[in-house]
Design an enzyme around this catalytic site. Structure first.
Site, PDB file in Angstrom:
ATOM      1  NE  ARG A  95      15.057 -31.999   9.368  1.00 32.81           N
ATOM      2  CZ  ARG A  95      15.998 -32.799   8.902  1.00 32.81           C
ATOM      3  NH1 ARG A  95      16.929 -33.267   9.677  1.00 32.81           N
ATOM      4  NH2 ARG A  95      16.004 -33.145   7.628  1.00 32.81           N
TER       5      ARG A  95
ATOM      6  CE1 TYR B  95      16.581 -35.619   5.192  1.00 31.09           C
ATOM      7  CE2 TYR B  95      18.342 -34.605   3.904  1.00 31.09           C
ATOM      8  CZ  TYR B  95      17.379 -34.522   4.887  1.00 31.09           C
ATOM      9  OH  TYR B  95      17.212 -33.347   5.570  1.00 31.09           O
TER      10      TYR B  95
ATOM     11  CG  HIS C 279      20.296 -30.277   8.986  1.00 30.68           C
ATOM     12  ND1 HIS C 279      20.277 -30.588  10.328  1.00 30.68           N
ATOM     13  CD2 HIS C 279      21.482 -29.676   8.760  1.00 30.68           C
ATOM     14  CE1 HIS C 279      21.412 -30.192  10.883  1.00 30.68           C
ATOM     15  NE2 HIS C 279      22.151 -29.639   9.958  1.00 30.68           N
TER      16      HIS C 279
HETATM   17  C1  LIG Z   1      30.252 -33.412  17.167  1.00 28.18           C
HETATM   18  C2  LIG Z   1      29.481 -32.997  15.961  1.00 28.18           C
HETATM   19  N1  LIG Z   1      29.562 -33.727  14.836  1.00 28.18           N
HETATM   20  C3  LIG Z   1      28.924 -33.335  13.717  1.00 28.18           C
HETATM   21  C4  LIG Z   1      28.180 -32.199  13.709  1.00 28.18           C
HETATM   22  C5  LIG Z   1      27.502 -31.720  12.431  1.00 28.18           C
HETATM   23  N2  LIG Z   1      26.035 -31.825  12.562  1.00 28.18           N
HETATM   24  C6  LIG Z   1      25.298 -30.752  12.908  1.00 28.18           C
HETATM   25  S1  LIG Z   1      23.716 -31.159  13.141  1.00 28.18           S
HETATM   26  C7  LIG Z   1      23.964 -32.749  12.742  1.00 28.18           C
HETATM   27  C8  LIG Z   1      22.816 -33.708  12.834  1.00 28.18           C
HETATM   28  C9  LIG Z   1      22.224 -33.730  14.215  1.00 28.18           C
HETATM   29  O1  LIG Z   1      21.185 -34.641  14.286  1.00 28.18           O
HETATM   30  P1  LIG Z   1      20.362 -34.828  15.608  1.00 28.18           P
HETATM   31  O2  LIG Z   1      21.263 -35.018  16.774  1.00 28.18           O
HETATM   32  O3  LIG Z   1      19.377 -35.905  15.365  1.00 28.18           O
HETATM   33  O4  LIG Z   1      19.632 -33.445  15.839  1.00 28.18           O
HETATM   34  P2  LIG Z   1      18.602 -32.743  14.847  1.00 28.18           P
HETATM   35  O5  LIG Z   1      19.384 -32.062  13.787  1.00 28.18           O
HETATM   36  O6  LIG Z   1      17.732 -33.796  14.312  1.00 28.18           O
HETATM   37  O7  LIG Z   1      17.878 -31.776  15.700  1.00 28.18           O
HETATM   38  C10 LIG Z   1      25.302 -32.967  12.418  1.00 28.18           C
HETATM   39  C11 LIG Z   1      25.854 -34.253  12.007  1.00 28.18           C
HETATM   40  C12 LIG Z   1      28.119 -31.466  14.906  1.00 28.18           C
HETATM   41  N3  LIG Z   1      27.412 -30.339  14.990  1.00 28.18           N
HETATM   42  N4  LIG Z   1      28.781 -31.874  16.006  1.00 28.18           N
END
Ligand SMILES: Cc1ncc(C[n+]2csc(CCOP(=O)(O)OP(=O)(O)O)c2C)c(N)n1
Lengths: 401, 334
Positions: free
Chosen positions: A271, A284, A275
């Site tokens: 990425r 981080y 975020h």
């Molecule tokens: C069930 C749930 N818990 C927490 C969140 C909050 N949240 C949104 S994105 C994220 C990180 C997601 O990481 P990843 O699955 O690696 O996807 P990326 O953001 O890297 O595309 C979190 C913790 C959420 N959307 N859904």
């Protein structure tokens, strides 16, 4: 006589021989991510596919930068950019047949757009005017899913249902590396394998779940390894190599379509931006890490491959960029118009047949809006000498942020 | 005596300070959740804690709410006091199984042998322009589960005090943090943090004679604003901040309603099956002979939380509260 009484004579019989399931043959992923660009294999790839992927990558990048710019102008509430991950997004969209289904996660606007969705409709969730601004049946794209991994069991169920109906349909579900820790991920994989459902899971391992690096997410050798325990093949692919992702997904989809069950594909990518625009990635990770990945940019890889084979020259590059620029200009222009929203929409689709309770609340809001409009008109009268215009109850909303 | 200029703290900072003080006072207190360590939480409530206390006590967990709460149960079984963070209201739902089946029932099902002193922090509610699944008011689900305490602060001082109380409690506490108040400030002095009264006490935020607004969390400032606006209409409103939904402070609430004779319950979660129904019933049971009008409710609509551009039409605001107050002139109207 009980077992205890006959203890001396009791000889337990061994359990029936346990047969490990070995089909489909080796489930373990390759040790290294599958790669095509930069290898000899690239020479054999269909030039049309290369060109299509390239054009979509460039459009995708432009879409990402435009959407990010829109957050700065307050036109988008939030945008989780997939900058750096365009190869996964684009390959996922292009590899599917029209009848197949895409189940995107919240970061996958780009895949939805590459599949044909109107770029503005695809952004309504993030702009804040609609939860899902498109009809999922039109392009067979499930609603962008915010709660992580919860779309995966849906993909399994849809694929299963399609097969029960005798339809030749495959579902492709996208999830992030963080999402693989959720219970829903594990339950979905298990159902898919037990049912041999025609579904493919694509994990975009971009290194982070917000701030949490992969090492704190899993102790597995790779996310693709997780497939093995459920009895499905796991594949590892270079997520910045659009051709490789397209190839591996294509094989997995063919496998599923042939009735041979699901596959878990892990695409290793990165990425490049925070975020979301609201996140501070300096907290981080180090810039040097980001920069190291810049050297492995999906567009540069593709450009290099095309140029080497004489499939792309300066004019070709210019044409693709101009096309992307036109798309961005159109997106910018349409996003700069205030969406016209009707507050009564709050009640429009809660039930097929609204409850009495909701009808009452609907009437309450209507009365409030009417009163507001009268108030507005009175003020208007004062200011402009009675030039009251339209009724304001359905007045377009300005941007609320 | 010298007066030192006090730098006002936000509610988010006060919560962080409460965690820090609790961890300093009690080595069994552990903080865990998604992004609570290096990042300091998406709302920065846990900012700096990982540096100060180390990863073993401030832990970035894998992304799995059921796992976070489930492992916290086991840690509490072994004598620790976990404080877990659920990143957003609607992302706590995967953990409901653990919360309802175990966290809420462990003391009861083990006849007191295995109490679970743990705190579940949940940012909740709307008003910050969050997209889908980032604005739920989930308090009714928690209130409906016996065995849980449910607490929600409305001021910076209460954020600090109530969180200290929650962590010190020998029962599990669902600690609901009103997202839209995270950046609010008041006169709380971060240099002299004070604990408040034990969980379960409501407080009268504003004295008044003509009616009581009963509210909590994110709706408290809205009610105070409504009370100010109501003065122009000749209404002198009392505002009661519940602070704790379970246990419920019947005494403070009933005393207020007996004084004023009229009451409106205000919250942003849906009205049907919502907290207001329970509160109105309790008030009616206790104050029937003092009431000049039925207890009214001003709540969010009974719809899935809307997209941010429409949320202002959904959230109970000053006008809707004043409307209800006007309806309290029951006799004249009926
Ligand atoms: C069930 C749930 N818990 C927490 C969140 C909050 N949240 C949104 S994105 C994220 C990180 C997601 O990481 P990843 O699955 O690696 O996807 P990326 O953001 O890297 O595309 C979190 C913790 C959420 N959307 N859904």
């Amino acid at each position: 006589m009980t077992v205890m009484e006959q203890r001396g004579a009791y000889r337990p019989t061994p359990p029936p021989a346990w047969q490990p399931r070995t089909d489909p043959a080796p489930l373990l992923p390759d040790a290294l991510p599958h790669r095509v660009l930069g290898t000899r294999a690239a020479d054999r790839v269909d030039p049309d596919l290369l060109r299509r992927l390239y054009a979509e990558l460039v459009r995708g990048r432009r879409y990402n930068t435009q959407a990010t710019a829109l957050t700065k102008q307050g036109r988008l509430a939030v945008y989780p950019s997939s900058n750096g991950q365009e190869a996964c997004e684009v390959a996922a969209a292009l590899v599917l047949e029209e009848r197949d289904w895409l189940f995107p996660s919240y970061r996958d606007t780009l895949a939805a757009v590459a599949r044909g969705l109107d770029p503005v409709q695809a952004l309504t969730l993030l702009r804040g005017d609609r939860h899902t601004g498109y009809d999922p049946y039109e392009h067979r794209v499930a609603p962008l899913c915010t709660p992580l991994a919860t779309q995966l069991p849906h993909a399994v169920g849809l694929a299963h249902a399609a097969r029960l109906k005798g339809d030749d349909v495959v579902a492709l579900a996208l999830v992030g590396d963080g999402g693989t820790s959720e219970g829903d991920f594990h339950e979905a994989l298990n159902f898919a394998a037990v049912w041999q459902a025609p579904v493919v899971f694509l994990v975009q391992n971009n290194g982070f779940a917000i701030s949490v690096p992969l090492a704190k997410q899993t102790a597995a050798p790779s996310l693709a390894h997780k497939a093995v325990g459920y009895g499905m093949p796991g594949r590892l692919v270079d997520g910045n190599d659009a051709v490789a992702v397209h190839e591996v997904l294509g094989e997995a989809i063919a496998h599923a379509r042939a009735g041979l069950g699901p596959t878990l594909v892990e695409a290793v990518t990165y990425r490049m931006e925070a975020h979301t625009n609201a996140d501070d990635d300096k907290r981080y990770r180090e810039d040097t890490e980001v920069e190291a990945w810049r050297a492995h940019d999906p567009i540069a890889l593709m450009e290099h491959a095309l140029t080497e084979r004489g499939l792309l020259d300066e004019d070709g590059v210019r044409a693709v960029r101009e096309d992307a620029e036109a798309m961005a200009a159109d997106l910018r222009e349409r996003m700069n118009q205030d969406p016209v929203l009707d507050p009564m929409d709050l009640f429009a689709h809660v039930y097929a047949r609204p409850t009495a309770n909701l009808l009452e609340q609907e009437a309450q809001l209507r009365a409030e809006l009417d009163a507001e409009a009268r108030h507005h008109d009175d003020e208007h009268d004062d200011e402009y000498g009675g030039e009251a215009t339209d009724a304001r109850s359905h007045e377009p909303e300005g941007n609320t942020r | 005596m010298t007066t030192v200029a006090v730098k006002p703290a936000t509610m988010a900072q006060a919560l962080g300070r409460a965690l820090r003080d609790a961890m300093t006072d009690d080595p069994t207190v552990h903080v865990m959740g998604e992004d609570v360590g290096t990042l300091g939480g998406v709302f920065r409530v846990t900012d700096g804690l990982a540096k100060e206390f180390g990863e073993d006590r401030v832990t970035d967990t894998p992304l799995a709410e059921a796992g976070i709460l489930g492992t916290a149960v086991g840690m509490a079984m072994y004598g620790l006091r976990p404080v877990v963070e659920m990143q957003f209201d609607a992302f706590a739902y995967p953990a409901f199984e653990q919360l309802i089946s175990h966290v809420a029932k462990m003391r009861n099902r083990t006849r007191g042998a295995m109490p679970l002193p743990l705190t579940v922090r949940v940012p909740y509610g709307g008003g910050i322009g969050g997209v889908e699944h980032h604005s739920d008011s989930s308090e009714a689900y928690y209130m409906a589960t016996p065995g849980l305490h449910v607490v929600t602060p409305a001021t910076v001082a209460d954020a600090y005090g109530l969180l200290r109380e929650a962590i010190a409690s020998d029962d599990p506490v669902v600690f609901l943090e009103p997202k839209r108040l995270y950046w609010s400030k008041d006169s709380w002095n971060p240099d002299e943090p004070q604990a408040v009264e034990p969980i379960g006490r409501a407080v009268v935020r504003r004295r008044g004679r003509s009616a009581t607004l009963i509210t909590y969390g994110p709706s408290v400032p809205v009610c105070l604003e409504a009370a100010d606006a109501a003065r122009a209409e000749g209404w002198d409103l009392e505002v009661v901040d519940l602070r704790s939904l379970v246990p419920f402070d019947d005494e403070t609430v009933a005393a207020s309603v007996r004084r004023t004779g009229r009451a409106v319950v205000v919250h942003e979660s849906g009205g049907y099956g919502g907290p207001g129904g329970e509160i109105a019933a309790r008030v009616t049971e206790r104050c029937f002979h003092h009431l000049e009008a039925p207890v009214l409710r001003v709540a969010g609509f009974d719809i899935p939380y809307p997209p941010p551009m429409l949320e202002r039409h959904h959230l109970p605001g000053v006008d809707r509260i004043l409307d209800a107050v006007a309806r309290l002139q029951w006799e004249a109207q009926s």
